[in-house]
Design a protein around this motif. Structure first.
Motif, PDB file in Angstrom:
ATOM      1  N   PRO A 198     -33.270  11.958   3.991  1.00 58.18           N
ATOM      2  CA  PRO A 198     -33.610  13.275   3.420  1.00 58.18           C
ATOM      3  C   PRO A 198     -35.014  13.707   3.828  1.00 58.18           C
ATOM      4  O   PRO A 198     -35.924  12.882   3.991  1.00 58.18           O
ATOM      5  CB  PRO A 198     -33.511  13.039   1.909  1.00 58.18           C
ATOM      6  N   LEU A 199     -35.183  15.014   3.949  1.00 64.15           N
ATOM      7  CA  LEU A 199     -36.490  15.562   4.293  1.00 64.15           C
ATOM      8  C   LEU A 199     -37.301  15.932   3.058  1.00 64.15           C
ATOM      9  O   LEU A 199     -38.492  16.214   3.165  1.00 64.15           O
ATOM     10  CB  LEU A 199     -36.334  16.810   5.171  1.00 64.15           C
ATOM     11  N   SER A 200     -36.649  15.984   1.891  1.00 60.43           N
ATOM     12  CA  SER A 200     -37.338  16.422   0.686  1.00 60.43           C
ATOM     13  C   SER A 200     -36.791  15.673  -0.516  1.00 60.43           C
ATOM     14  O   SER A 200     -35.774  14.980  -0.438  1.00 60.43           O
ATOM     15  CB  SER A 200     -37.173  17.936   0.489  1.00 60.43           C
ATOM     16  N   ALA A 201     -37.478  15.853  -1.652  1.00 57.44           N
ATOM     17  CA  ALA A 201     -37.082  15.146  -2.870  1.00 57.44           C
ATOM     18  C   ALA A 201     -35.717  15.571  -3.371  1.00 57.44           C
ATOM     19  O   ALA A 201     -35.050  14.821  -4.086  1.00 57.44           O
ATOM     20  CB  ALA A 201     -38.134  15.372  -3.954  1.00 57.44           C
ATOM     21  N   ASP A 202     -35.279  16.778  -3.006  1.00 59.10           N
ATOM     22  CA  ASP A 202     -33.964  17.242  -3.462  1.00 59.10           C
ATOM     23  C   ASP A 202     -32.826  16.725  -2.598  1.00 59.10           C
ATOM     24  O   ASP A 202     -31.675  17.128  -2.764  1.00 59.10           O
ATOM     25  CB  ASP A 202     -33.923  18.770  -3.538  1.00 59.10           C
ATOM     26  N   GLY A 203     -33.129  15.844  -1.641  1.00 56.28           N
ATOM     27  CA  GLY A 203     -32.096  15.201  -0.839  1.00 56.28           C
ATOM     28  C   GLY A 203     -31.610  15.996   0.342  1.00 56.28           C
ATOM     29  O   GLY A 203     -30.617  15.610   0.979  1.00 56.28           O
ATOM     30  N   ARG A 204     -32.259  17.089   0.682  1.00 58.77           N
ATOM     31  CA  ARG A 204     -31.800  17.905   1.802  1.00 58.77           C
ATOM     32  C   ARG A 204     -31.977  17.166   3.133  1.00 58.77           C
ATOM     33  O   ARG A 204     -33.015  16.556   3.392  1.00 58.77           O
ATOM     34  CB  ARG A 204     -32.590  19.209   1.871  1.00 58.77           C
ATOM     35  N   LEU A 205     -30.936  17.255   3.945  1.00 62.99           N
ATOM     36  CA  LEU A 205     -30.997  16.681   5.291  1.00 62.99           C
ATOM     37  C   LEU A 205     -31.421  17.747   6.287  1.00 62.99           C
ATOM     38  O   LEU A 205     -31.292  18.953   6.038  1.00 62.99           O
ATOM     39  CB  LEU A 205     -29.630  16.126   5.689  1.00 62.99           C
ATOM     40  N   ALA A 206     -31.898  17.308   7.424  1.00 58.93           N
ATOM     41  CA  ALA A 206     -32.256  18.239   8.489  1.00 58.93           C
ATOM     42  C   ALA A 206     -31.003  18.915   9.027  1.00 58.93           C
ATOM     43  O   ALA A 206     -29.922  18.308   9.068  1.00 58.93           O
ATOM     44  CB  ALA A 206     -32.975  17.503   9.619  1.00 58.93           C
ATOM     45  N   VAL A 207     -31.132  20.165   9.415  1.00 60.30           N
ATOM     46  CA  VAL A 207     -30.040  20.862  10.077  1.00 60.30           C
ATOM     47  C   VAL A 207     -30.351  21.107  11.551  1.00 60.30           C
ATOM     48  O   VAL A 207     -29.441  21.344  12.348  1.00 60.30           O
ATOM     49  CB  VAL A 207     -29.725  22.210   9.391  1.00 60.30           C
TER      50      VAL A 207
END
Length: 522
Positions: A198-207
């Protein structure tokens, strides 16, 4: 009183009525017909035969704005042609200004790279020739540095490739960055993104990943005063290297990280990534339509390839000159290179190594002749051959070969993209008669059926105006095509203007007319 026959008749009639009611109930309970995909409707991720090409032109400022070309569909061989009037659809002065550019509006517009994701065409581009300097030349006088102007590249987005918004700079926080050139977008698969976490604390992955070419002082200093005066012969030991930055939303970006070390410890720019089977399937390339994993944006493939420009310009003491020994000899770590090389690795994050090559135009370790840059890749409809468009940005790049003994004309270097004339007479400095070969100006093309053997394909680029410079070829998914067609359809003035602009691209308006976008309700 009723007879027995009458009672039986009444009972039978009642049973029949009950059965009829049950039958109707059974029919009512049947599943109702579901909405069907309409004829011509596209699955959002499915790739179509539609391609667009983004380019730029120098104008008077070494990068005045972006052009869009479309690949003709039907009515003869496929070819990229400009929109009506060949307009600039994006310019720094019109589309990249305002509060977002508080540190200074972009000095130039060069090297456009476009990808489609989540309903938008996303654009990145070069904003300065020298980091922190609003100069219109490749000479970097650091005394003119503008305070508050960071190393950066530009970003904008569009629904239809014609109207652009949300333009803003993307800072590149690399200490000592002397320049930031040629950002290239590569869309990641979920598996590729998950491999980075993840790129951020909210678990978002890179696109997406953007690859930029950055040079830093050869001494390792972080002082911009130690940057070279220019990035040609005076660059010395300062090298461009490819760095990657990741994003999950095109607003927040990871710090730049080195993507790979170029071959021969050389300088490298214009790194273009794409997916392909490894080894490439020749029968698929020649017969079947492209699979989604053939280009970035589809399911994960076996290998990721990189085409980049080897950027070695020699030194100020003597101009560059190229020679070839035995046919198929490597160029290697020559004093001057300026050729396109091909790498391959297991993922877009590497590690990368030289891709195996069989037949090549001139040298065994390069897929192009000298003085070629700015690769853009597409797949030729029908034949499914791989095509790398390149920018023949210079014609003062001589390749010298010994002339054929006793002949009045120079040997024709088949499939090289080079032109030669009459042999020059022998001299004191050249004991044998010499043939000199040079590339052609404008955009050229290299063609391969298997990514191992490459040949000249100049005819593929013959319809592109000669003053156009390099950019990106983008194959449209169903969703991207519908976004573009949404701008063409309708009756608003903007739609009428869009139809007028796309009219020269044979088959594009017709494709939009017969393509159903969205879901039917019945």
């Amino acid at each position: 009183p009723w007879s027995a026959a009458m009672v039986r008749l009444v009972v039978l009639a009642g049973v029949a009525a009950v059965l009829l009611l049950l039958g109707n109930n059974v029919r009512w309970a049947q599943p109702q017909p579901q909405p069907q995909q309409r004829a011509g409707q596209l699955a959002p991720a499915a790739l179509t035969d539609a391609w667009v090409l983004t380019t730029f032109t120098d104008g008077r400022v070494l990068g005045e704005g972006m052009h869009v070309l479309g690949l003709t569909l039907g009515g003869g061989p496929a070819a990229f042609v400009p929109l009506a009037g060949d307009p600039l659809v994006f310019t720094p002065g019109r589309d990249a200004r305002g509060a977002a550019w508080a540190g200074g509006e972009p000095t130039v517009f060069r090297d456009p790279s476009v990808a489609f994701h989540d309903g938008w065409f996303h654009l990145v581009f070069t904003t300065e020739l020298c980091a922190g300097l609003p100069t219109l030349a490749f000479h970097c006088d650091r005394r003119q540095r503008r305070d508050g102007l960071p190393a950066r590249f530009g970003y904008a987005r569009s629904r239809d490739l014609l109207s652009w918004s949300d333009s803003r700079p993307v800072a590149v926080p690399l200490p000592g960055a002397c320049n930031v050139w040629a950002p290239e977008i590569y869309l990641l698969t979920r598996a590729e993104a998950a491999s980075r976490g993840p790129l951020s604390a909210d678990g978002r992955l890179a696109v997406a990943m953007v690859v930029v070419s950055i040079s830093t002082p050869a001494s390792g200093s972080e002082e911009l005063s130690d940057c070279p005066w220019d990035f040609g012969p005076s660059a010395g030991a300062s090298r461009h290297r490819p760095y990657q930055m990741l994003t999950s939303d095109f607003e927040r970006w990871t710090p730049p990280a080195l993507l790979f070390e170029p071959l021969y410890a050389e300088s490298a720019i214009d790194a273009l990534l794409f997916r392909a089977p490894h080894p490439p399937n020749k029968s698929e390339a020649r017969g079947a339509p492209p699979r989604p994993d053939r280009l970035s944006g589809g399911p994960a493939a076996e290998r990721t390839y990189v085409v980049y420009k080897s950027e070695k310009n020699g030194d100020p003491s003597s101009p560059c000159e190229w020679r070839r020994g035995q046919r198929g000899a490597p160029l290697g770590a020559a004093r001057c290179t300026l050729v396109l090389r091909l790498l391959v690795g297991p993922s877009p994050f590497g590690p990368f190594a030289a891709a195996p090559l069989d037949r090549t135009p001139v040298w065994s370790d390069a897929i192009s002749h000298q003085c070629a840059e700015g690769p853009a890749l597409f797949i030729m409809p029908g034949s499914a051959a791989w095509v790398v468009l390149y920018d023949g940005y210079r014609t003062d790049c001589p390749l010298k070969l010994a002339a054929p003994p006793g002949q009045q004309a120079c040997e024709r270097l088949v499939s090289s993209g080079l032109d030669g004339g009459r042999p020059a007479a022998a001299s004191a400095s050249e004991p044998a008669a010499q043939c000199t070969y040079r590339g052609r100006p404008g955009l050229g093309a290299l063609v391969s059926d298997d990514l191992r053997s490459w040949r000249d394909g100049a005819h593929v680029a013959s319809t592109i105006p000669r003053h156009h410079k390099h950019g990106t070829a983008l194959q449209l998914s169903g969703e991207a095509l519908c976004a573009l067609c949404g701008g063409i359809g309708g009756v608003a003035p903007h739609a009428r203007e869009a139809r007028r602009l796309w009219e020269p691209v044979t088959g594009m308006i017709e494709l939009c007319a017969r393509t159903a976008c969205g879901t039917s309700s019945s």
